[in-house]
Design a protein around this motif. Structure first.
Motif: not given
Length: 140
Positions: A68-76
């Motif tokens: 869901h693309g968390c701004p704090l934890h998501s890494k592409i």
């Protein structure tokens, strides 16, 4: 950097990711049940909420950081970057559309990141209680 797994290994790996009954979702549900809140699962509603209070028109989603693309934890991922970036952006756009559609139909929408539930379950539960209490259907 290339993927160290074959396409078949990667497919099997990715297929193991759960779409429902994740740890944070179960934790939230168990606490709600323990506190006497009765909810519905798999309620036939746009966006397939994780937890639903149909009488109060409250839909709850538990969003995982990666998908869901968390701004704090998501890494592409470093491989196939364009694919993953596009996929996650589409997920985020779809969630916004689902939120808007549900709200237009009189539903309250609550979304939690998985890390919010893990870090502070009580705050999440209290938020749900407040929304459910304030969205009670008027008696006829």
């Amino acid at each position: 950097m290339t993927d160290v797994l074959t396409p078949e290994q990667r497919r099997r790996c990715m297929s193991k990711n759960k779409g429902r009954d994740t740890g944070p979702e179960l934790k939230l549900r168990k606490q709600l049940w323990h506190e006497g809140y009765r909810y519905r699962l798999n309620y036939n509603l746009t966006g397939k909420p994780d937890i639903t209070f149909p009488a109060n028109k409250v839909a709850i989603f538990v969003d995982g950081s990666f998908w869901h693309g968390c701004p704090l934890h998501s890494k592409i991922p470093k491989t196939n970057t364009d694919f993953w970036k596009h996929k996650i952006e589409k997920n985020i756009q779809r969630e916004e559309e689902v939120n808007e559609l549900l709200r237009q139909n009189g539903w309250e929408v609550i979304r939690f990141w998985e890390h919010e539930i893990k870090a502070d379950l009580n705050t999440c539960i209290n938020h749900i209680k407040t929304v459910v209490k304030n969205s009670r259907m008027p008696s006829a």
